[in-house]
Design an enzyme around this catalytic site. Structure first.
Site, PDB file in Angstrom:
ATOM      1  N   ARG A  83      75.529  70.015  41.356  1.00 33.34           N
ATOM      2  CA  ARG A  83      76.751  69.641  40.656  1.00 33.34           C
ATOM      3  C   ARG A  83      77.861  69.441  41.686  1.00 33.34           C
ATOM      4  NH1 ARG A  83      81.259  73.110  37.778  1.00 33.34           N
ATOM      5  NH2 ARG A  83      82.426  71.369  36.920  1.00 33.34           N
ATOM      6  N   HIS A 128      87.690  67.351  39.021  1.00 30.28           N
ATOM      7  CA  HIS A 128      87.771  68.795  39.251  1.00 30.28           C
ATOM      8  C   HIS A 128      89.121  69.076  39.928  1.00 30.28           C
ATOM      9  CE1 HIS A 128      85.098  72.595  39.762  1.00 30.28           C
ATOM     10  NE2 HIS A 128      86.321  72.961  40.129  1.00 30.28           N
ATOM     11  N   GLU A 173      86.911  72.510  33.425  1.00 30.78           N
ATOM     12  CA  GLU A 173      87.778  73.595  32.959  1.00 30.78           C
ATOM     13  C   GLU A 173      89.199  73.167  32.624  1.00 30.78           C
ATOM     14  OE1 GLU A 173      87.866  76.928  35.634  1.00 30.78           O
ATOM     15  OE2 GLU A 173      85.739  77.322  35.385  1.00 30.78           O
ATOM     16  N   ASN A 313      81.074  77.249  32.111  1.00 29.32           N
ATOM     17  CA  ASN A 313      81.433  78.043  33.289  1.00 29.32           C
ATOM     18  C   ASN A 313      81.686  79.467  32.811  1.00 29.32           C
ATOM     19  OD1 ASN A 313      81.408  75.532  34.475  1.00 29.32           O
ATOM     20  ND2 ASN A 313      83.492  75.637  35.278  1.00 29.32           N
ATOM     21  N   TYR A 315      81.900  83.660  34.144  1.00 27.39           N
ATOM     22  CA  TYR A 315      81.922  84.581  35.281  1.00 27.39           C
ATOM     23  C   TYR A 315      82.010  86.051  34.900  1.00 27.39           C
ATOM     24  CZ  TYR A 315      82.790  80.719  38.578  1.00 27.39           C
ATOM     25  OH  TYR A 315      82.682  79.594  39.347  1.00 27.39           O
ATOM     26  N   GLU A 382      78.708  76.770  36.042  1.00 28.89           N
ATOM     27  CA  GLU A 382      79.255  77.660  37.071  1.00 28.89           C
ATOM     28  C   GLU A 382      78.991  79.102  36.676  1.00 28.89           C
ATOM     29  OE1 GLU A 382      83.334  77.333  38.441  1.00 28.89           O
ATOM     30  OE2 GLU A 382      83.233  75.141  38.347  1.00 28.89           O
TER      31      GLU A 382
END
Ligand code: GBH
Length: 474
Positions: A83, A128, A173, A313, A315, A382
Site C-alpha cells: 500500500r 494521504h 483517514e 486503519n 491501532y 494500517e
C-alpha cells in the site's frame, strides 16, 4: 474415521494477502524534484515550530530514488501487497489538470512495474494528506469545490495507472485530517477552527470520496475491473463502567470517530447521534443552524453506497467516561464528544502517547464495522506499533502477534471477510508532527546516512515467516 496427524494451527485463507504500507510524504523525499509542486505538508513542515526538531519530509526515506530497494525488501519478505500513496502535486504540480508532470507519472509507473514484476499487488491511496498548496490556498478541505478538483485528479490517476492497479483508496483517514488539520491545528494545514472546521472538512471529504468512486464506476470499472474502497480510522472504545452515561459515551466515541465518515458512505447520512448532538449544542450556543452541514437529498443519493471494500486503519483502544455538559460559550469537538478517554493501566505503551496494546480491540472493531456497514470485503490497511527504532523490536512482534491473531479469529470464528492486511509500516519514516522520533517500521532506516540504509528488524523476520506459513508463528 480416524484423524491422522497433528492438530493444525488456525490458518489464514489461501488467497489472503500479507503486505505493508507507507505514504508519499512520509517516505519519498524529492519534495521539489523534477517538477513536483508544493504540498501543504511541504509548507507546514518548513514552518519552524510545527514539527519536533523541525524535521521535514524533504528527503525522508528517499524512496523517490530508492523505490527499487523498497520493492526488493517486500519481495524478500514474501509480501504480496504494497500500500503506497500518490503525491497529488507530483502528478499535478498545482493540483489542477492543466499541467501533468511527466517525471511524476514515470516515477509511479516504474514503481508499479517493479511491484508487478515481483508479484506484488499495488494498493494505491490517491491522497494521504499532501494536498497541493495551491488548493490549500483555495480553502482546502473547507471548500466543497475541492471535491471537483479531486475528481479530476482521480480520473487522471485511473487513466494513467488503472490498467495496472486493482485496489484503490481515494482518501486516507479523513477523520485525522479533519480533527488535527481543522479542529486542533496540530497537523497541516494547521487551522484551529474548533467545533466548526471538522464538520465542514468531513462534509467535503465525503463528497470527494464519492466523486472519485462515481468516476471510477461510470468511466473505468467496466474496462479496468478494479475496486475503490473507503479508508477510515476506527479505534475501539470501551465504556469505563456499566452505567448508561458511559455506554452512551462509548456510542458517541464510535459515531464521532468511525461513524462520522463511514455512515455517509455506507448509509447515506451522518450518524443520527452526531446529527442530534451537534444540533443540540449549536442551538444552546446561539446558532440558528447546526455546525454540522446538512446533506441535500441529492447528495445523500450520491454518497450512499460508494465503496467496494472497507480499508480499515486500526491501532489502539481507549476507556471512555461520560462528562456532563457544562458550558455553551465556545464550540468544540471536545464538548460535542463529552467524554474523557484513558488507556487501561494494564495495556503496554508504545513510543506514541496515543498508542497502547489491546489486541482484542481490532476484533471488536472488525465486528462493529462488519455489522454496522456490511462492507463485503475488508482490508486492514494500517496496523502497527511505534518504538525508538531498535533492531530487536520484540515489542512490535508482541503487538503484531496479538493483533494478527485477533484478525485471524475475526476471519475464522466470526466469519468476517478480511482479505488482506498491510502493516504500518514497511519502513521507519516521517511521523508527521513527531518528525523522526517515533518509529513504526518493520525495516529500520538510517536517517543519519545519505544512503538511508535499510535493515530488517526482528519483526520483519517474524512477519516473513507468518506470510509464508499463513498462520501465527512464534
Ligand atoms: C495513521 O494515523 C496515519 O495514516 C499514518 O500516516 C501514520 O504514520 C500512522 O497512523 C501512525 O501514526 O497527537 O496525541 O492527539 C493513525 C491515527 C490520528 C493517530 C492522530 C495519532 C494523533 C494523536 N492517528 N493521532 S495526538
Amino acid at each position: 474415521g480416524v484423524i491422522v496427524g497433528c492438530l493444525s494451527a488456525k490458518q489464514f485463507p489461501e488467497n489472503f494477502l500479507f503486505g505493508a504500507a507507507g505514504a508519499s510524504y512520509q517516505i519519498e523525499g524529492g519534495w521539489d524534484a523534477d517538477g513536483k509542486g508544493l504540498s501543504m505538508w511541504d509548507v507546514f513542515a518548513h514552518t519552524p515550530g510545527k514539527i519536533k526538531n523541525n524535521d521535514t519530509g524533504d528527503v525522508a526515506c528517499d524512496s523517490y530514488n530508492k523505490y527499487k530497494e523498497d520493492v526488493a525488501i517486500l519481495k524478500q519478505l514474501g509480501l504480496k501487497v504494497y500500500r503506497f500513496s500518490i503525491s497529488w502535486p507530483r502528478i499535478l504540480p498545482k493540483g489542477i489538470p492543466t499541467e501533468i508532470n511527466q517525471a511524476g507519472v514515470d516515477y509511479y509507473r516504474n514503481l508499479i512495474k517493479e511491484l508487478k514484476d515481483a508479484g506484488i499487488e499495488p494498493l494505491v491511496t490517491l491522497y494521504h494528506w499532501d494536498l497541493p498548496q495551491h488548493l490549500a490556498e483555495l480553502g482546502g478541505w473547507l471548500n466543497p469545490r475541492i471535491a471537483d478538483y479531486f475528481g479530476d485528479y482521480a480520473r487522471i490517476c485511473f487513466e494513467l495507472f488503472g490498467d495496472q492497479v486493482k485496489y484503490w483508496l481515494p482518501l486516507n483517514e479523513p477523520g485525522t485530517t479533519c480533527v488535527h488539520g481543522y479542529e486542533t491545528g496540530d497537523l497541516a494545514p494547521g487551522l484551529p477552527l474548533s467545533g466548526e472546521g471538522i464538520y465542514q472538512c468531513a462534509y467535503v471529504h465525503v463528497l470527494a470520496h464519492a466523486k472519485a468512486w462515481h468516476i471510477y464506476n461510470d468511466e473505468f470499472r467496466s474496462k479496468q475491473g478494479g475496486k475503490v474502497g473507503f479508508n477510515n480510522v476506527c479505534f475501539w472504545f470501551y465504556p469505563k463502567s456499566n452505567n448508561s452515561e458511559d455506554i452512551e459515551a462509548q456510542t458517541r466515541a464510535m459515531e464521532f470517530g468511525c461513524g462520522l465518515y463511514a455512515n455517509p458512505i455506507y448509509n447515506g447520512d451522518w450518524p443520527q447521534v452526531v446529527i442530534d448532538r451537534v444540533a443540540y449544542r449549536s442551538k444552546k450556543e446561539g446558532y440558528s443552524f447546526s455546525r454540522l452541514p446538512t446533506f441535500t437529498e441529492e447528495e445523500k443519493q450520491y454518497i450512499n453506497g460508494t465503496s467496494d471494500y472497507y480499508g480499515l486503519n486500526m491501532y489502539t483502544s481507549y476507556l471512555v467516561e461520560a462528562l456532563a455538559d457544562e458550558s455553551f460559550d465556545s464550540p468544540s469537538l471536545e464538548q460535542d464528544l463529552a467524554y474523557n478517554s484513558t488507556a487501561d493501566p494494564s495495556w503496554a505503551h508504545s513510543a506514541s502517547e496515543w498508542l497502547n496494546l489491546d489486541p482484542p480491540g481490532i476484533r471488536n472493531v472488525l465486528n462493529y464495522v462488519n455489522e454496522k456497514y456490511n462492507p463485503g470485503e475488508i482490508v486492514v490497511t494500517e496496523n502497527g506499533w511505534s518504538d525508538n527504532g531498535e533492531l530487536d523490536d520484540q515489542g512490535r512482534v508482541t503487538y503484531l502477534k496479538g493483533y494478527l491473531s485477533n484478525v485471524l479469529d475475526a476471519i475464522v470464528e466470526d466469519s468476517i471477510n478480511v482479505i488482506a492486511y498491510t502493516t504500518w509500516s514497511l519502513m521507519d519514516n516521517f511521523e508527521w508532527n513527531q518528525g523522526y522520533t517515533q518509529k513504526f517500521g518493520i525495516v529500520q532506516v538510517d536517517f543519519d546516512s545519505p544512503n538511508r540504509t535499510r535493515t530488517l528488524k526482528s519483526s520483519a523476520e517474524w512477519y516473513k515467516r507468518v506470510a509464508a506459513a499463513k498462520e501465527i508463528v512464534d
